[in-house]
Design a protein around this motif. Structure first.
Motif, PDB file in Angstrom:
ATOM      1  N   ALA A  23       0.832  -1.210   0.000  1.00 53.18           N
ATOM      2  CA  ALA A  23       0.000   0.000   0.000  1.00 53.18           C
ATOM      3  C   ALA A  23       0.862   1.254   0.000  1.00 53.18           C
ATOM      4  CB  ALA A  23      -0.930  -0.001   1.215  1.00 53.18           C
ATOM      5  N   LEU A  24       1.957   1.235   0.764  1.00 50.68           N
ATOM      6  CA  LEU A  24       2.850   2.393   0.793  1.00 50.68           C
ATOM      7  C   LEU A  24       3.479   2.626  -0.574  1.00 50.68           C
ATOM      8  CD1 LEU A  24       4.611   1.781   4.237  1.00 50.68           C
ATOM      9  CD2 LEU A  24       3.025   3.639   3.704  1.00 50.68           C
ATOM     10  N   ALA A  34       3.985   8.768   1.411  1.00 50.92           N
ATOM     11  CA  ALA A  34       3.047   7.807   1.990  1.00 50.92           C
ATOM     12  C   ALA A  34       3.318   7.690   3.486  1.00 50.92           C
ATOM     13  CB  ALA A  34       3.182   6.440   1.318  1.00 50.92           C
ATOM     14  N   LEU A  35       2.253   7.755   4.290  1.00 51.21           N
ATOM     15  CA  LEU A  35       2.347   7.723   5.746  1.00 51.21           C
ATOM     16  C   LEU A  35       1.968   6.345   6.264  1.00 51.21           C
ATOM     17  CD1 LEU A  35       2.778   9.611   8.287  1.00 51.21           C
ATOM     18  CD2 LEU A  35       0.285   9.903   8.274  1.00 51.21           C
ATOM     19  N   THR A  36       2.778   5.799   7.185  1.00 48.39           N
ATOM     20  CA  THR A  36       2.432   4.505   7.777  1.00 48.39           C
ATOM     21  C   THR A  36       1.148   4.641   8.593  1.00 48.39           C
ATOM     22  OG1 THR A  36       3.811   4.899   9.747  1.00 48.39           O
ATOM     23  CG2 THR A  36       4.825   3.752   7.874  1.00 48.39           C
ATOM     24  N   GLN A 161      13.332   8.892   1.243  1.00 48.98           N
ATOM     25  CA  GLN A 161      13.754   9.158   2.604  1.00 48.98           C
ATOM     26  C   GLN A 161      12.549   9.112   3.524  1.00 48.98           C
ATOM     27  OE1 GLN A 161      15.204  13.118   1.008  1.00 48.98           O
ATOM     28  NE2 GLN A 161      14.802  13.712   3.099  1.00 48.98           N
ATOM     29  N   VAL A 162      12.781   9.268   4.824  1.00 53.42           N
ATOM     30  CA  VAL A 162      11.739   9.062   5.825  1.00 53.42           C
ATOM     31  C   VAL A 162      11.802  10.178   6.857  1.00 53.42           C
ATOM     32  CG1 VAL A 162      10.930   7.528   7.683  1.00 53.42           C
ATOM     33  CG2 VAL A 162      11.777   6.548   5.536  1.00 53.42           C
ATOM     34  N   VAL A 163      10.631  10.651   7.288  1.00 56.15           N
ATOM     35  CA  VAL A 163      10.557  11.571   8.417  1.00 56.15           C
ATOM     36  C   VAL A 163       9.560  11.000   9.419  1.00 56.15           C
ATOM     37  CG1 VAL A 163       8.796  13.045   7.331  1.00 56.15           C
ATOM     38  CG2 VAL A 163      10.253  13.973   9.145  1.00 56.15           C
ATOM     39  N   ILE A 164       9.896  11.067  10.693  1.00 56.06           N
ATOM     40  CA  ILE A 164       9.065  10.511  11.761  1.00 56.06           C
ATOM     41  C   ILE A 164       8.668  11.629  12.711  1.00 56.06           C
ATOM     42  CG2 ILE A 164       8.957   8.869  13.684  1.00 56.06           C
ATOM     43  CD1 ILE A 164      11.063   7.199  12.189  1.00 56.06           C
ATOM     44  N   LEU A 197       1.534  12.305  12.500  1.00 53.76           N
ATOM     45  CA  LEU A 197       1.144  11.805  13.809  1.00 53.76           C
ATOM     46  C   LEU A 197       2.376  11.316  14.559  1.00 53.76           C
ATOM     47  CD1 LEU A 197      -2.064   9.791  12.848  1.00 53.76           C
ATOM     48  CD2 LEU A 197      -1.885  12.175  13.629  1.00 53.76           C
ATOM     49  N   GLN A 198       2.321  11.405  15.867  1.00 52.58           N
ATOM     50  CA  GLN A 198       3.482  11.011  16.664  1.00 52.58           C
ATOM     51  C   GLN A 198       3.842   9.547  16.438  1.00 52.58           C
ATOM     52  OE1 GLN A 198       3.135  10.535  20.968  1.00 52.58           O
ATOM     53  NE2 GLN A 198       4.939  11.819  21.242  1.00 52.58           N
ATOM     54  N   GLY A 199       5.110   9.313  16.127  1.00 48.53           N
ATOM     55  CA  GLY A 199       5.613   7.966  15.950  1.00 48.53           C
ATOM     56  C   GLY A 199       5.412   7.371  14.577  1.00 48.53           C
ATOM     57  N   HIS A 200       4.581   8.012  13.744  1.00 45.33           N
ATOM     58  CA  HIS A 200       4.337   7.504  12.400  1.00 45.33           C
ATOM     59  C   HIS A 200       5.450   7.971  11.462  1.00 45.33           C
ATOM     60  CE1 HIS A 200       0.025   6.134  12.833  1.00 45.33           C
ATOM     61  NE2 HIS A 200       0.289   6.694  14.013  1.00 45.33           N
ATOM     62  N   ALA A 201       5.701   7.178  10.433  1.00 46.55           N
ATOM     63  CA  ALA A 201       6.770   7.465   9.477  1.00 46.55           C
ATOM     64  C   ALA A 201       6.167   7.862   8.134  1.00 46.55           C
ATOM     65  CB  ALA A 201       7.665   6.247   9.303  1.00 46.55           C
ATOM     66  N   LEU A 202       6.650   8.951   7.592  1.00 46.23           N
ATOM     67  CA  LEU A 202       6.263   9.386   6.255  1.00 46.23           C
ATOM     68  C   LEU A 202       7.423   9.100   5.314  1.00 46.23           C
ATOM     69  CD1 LEU A 202       4.051  10.976   4.577  1.00 46.23           C
ATOM     70  CD2 LEU A 202       5.573  12.945   4.842  1.00 46.23           C
ATOM     71  N   VAL A 203       7.178   8.259   4.322  1.00 49.35           N
ATOM     72  CA  VAL A 203       8.169   7.983   3.284  1.00 49.35           C
ATOM     73  C   VAL A 203       7.892   8.938   2.128  1.00 49.35           C
ATOM     74  CG1 VAL A 203       9.142   6.238   1.745  1.00 49.35           C
ATOM     75  CG2 VAL A 203       8.167   5.549   3.961  1.00 49.35           C
ATOM     76  N   PHE A 204       8.937   9.553   1.590  1.00 48.53           N
ATOM     77  CA  PHE A 204       8.718  10.497   0.496  1.00 48.53           C
ATOM     78  C   PHE A 204       9.923  10.515  -0.428  1.00 48.53           C
ATOM     79  CE2 PHE A 204      10.665  12.848   3.914  1.00 48.53           C
ATOM     80  CZ  PHE A 204      11.505  13.779   3.317  1.00 48.53           C
TER      81      PHE A 204
END
Length: 245
Positions: A23-24, A34-36, A161-164, A197-204
């Motif tokens: 899905a991501l 895409a956000l986990t 890359q990822v931002v949390i 959201l806290q603790g969630h990872a956004l892949v971009f």
């Protein structure tokens, strides 16, 4: 707002593996980000990582964004050795992002120089003179923002890359949405925003994403930034998978 639930005693790698990667990948194809759906860090773990910002000895440099006209606020690049949770997250995400990166490269008919492991890839970066660590901790206060940009630090680039998010939106801070813009050929740019959201990872995407065109696939240039924080304090952890020259 929702906060990161307490995690059972599972490894960070297992939490990353448990994300819905098909899905991501599909969402990345459409939007470039895409956000986990579930957090990869607990609330306590988020607070612990955010608290590292006040330990300057852990970092190789601090950037004042206003001074460099990057926006307003501050961020710090971790020094090697990076803290264990940051190292574990970087190592866990890389093999999950690698198939997407290779697929995108194939569609765009571009080289895919990325080996199977993060250690091998970082060794390639270091051999090319890109030996400065790029995991980053960012802190924004009221009125701070981040200009639209790309994180390119040398000739060797990993395309994702990822931002949390480390704080709770609506409680710890307001505003501060993650922004992306896509430059479209012969058309106005298109923008999107995401609340971390806290603790969630956004892949971009780091630089561009494959976009279907009349001739097959073309690269759709994208940039990312952060909207103005209206109140409170916002921390995020950034995971870039190529090191800097």
């Amino acid at each position: 707002m929702a906060t990161a639930a307490a995690h059972p005693a599972t490894s960070l790698s297992a939490r990353v593996d448990a994300a819905d990667w098909p899905a991501l990948a599909a969402e990345l194809d459409v939007y470039g980000s895409a956000l986990t759906t579930r957090p990869v860090l607990s609330s306590a773990e988020c607070r612990a990582v955010a608290a590292l910002y006040d330990e300057p000895g852990r970092f190789r440099s601090t950037v004042d964004m206003a001074r460099h006209r990057f926006g307003s606020g501050q961020y710090r690049y971790f020094a090697y050795p990076v803290p264990a949770p940051v190292r574990a997250l970087r190592a866990a995400f890389y093999p999950r992002l690698l198939p997407i990166a290779r697929d995108w490269a194939a569609r765009l008919r571009q080289p895919a120089p990325w080996p199977d492991t993060l250690d091998e890839w970082l060794a390639m970066c270091h051999a090319a003179g890109q030996n400065r660590p790029t995991p980053i901790l960012l802190r924004y206060g009221a009125g701070d923002w981040n200009a639209l940009h790309r994180d390119l630090y040398g000739d060797l680039v990993f395309p994702l890359q990822v931002v949390i998010g480390l704080d709770v939106p609506g409680e710890d801070y307001t505003g501060g949405e993650f922004l992306m813009t896509e430059q479209r050929p012969r058309a106005q740019s298109r923008g999107s925003s995401t609340t971390l959201l806290q603790g969630h990872a956004l892949v971009f995407t780091t630089r561009d994403r494959p976009v279907r065109s009349a001739r097959g696939w073309s690269a759709g240039p994208m940039r990312h930034g952060v909207s103005t924080v209206r109140g409170g304090r916002r921390h995020t952890l950034g995971l870039v998978f190529h090191d800097a020259a």
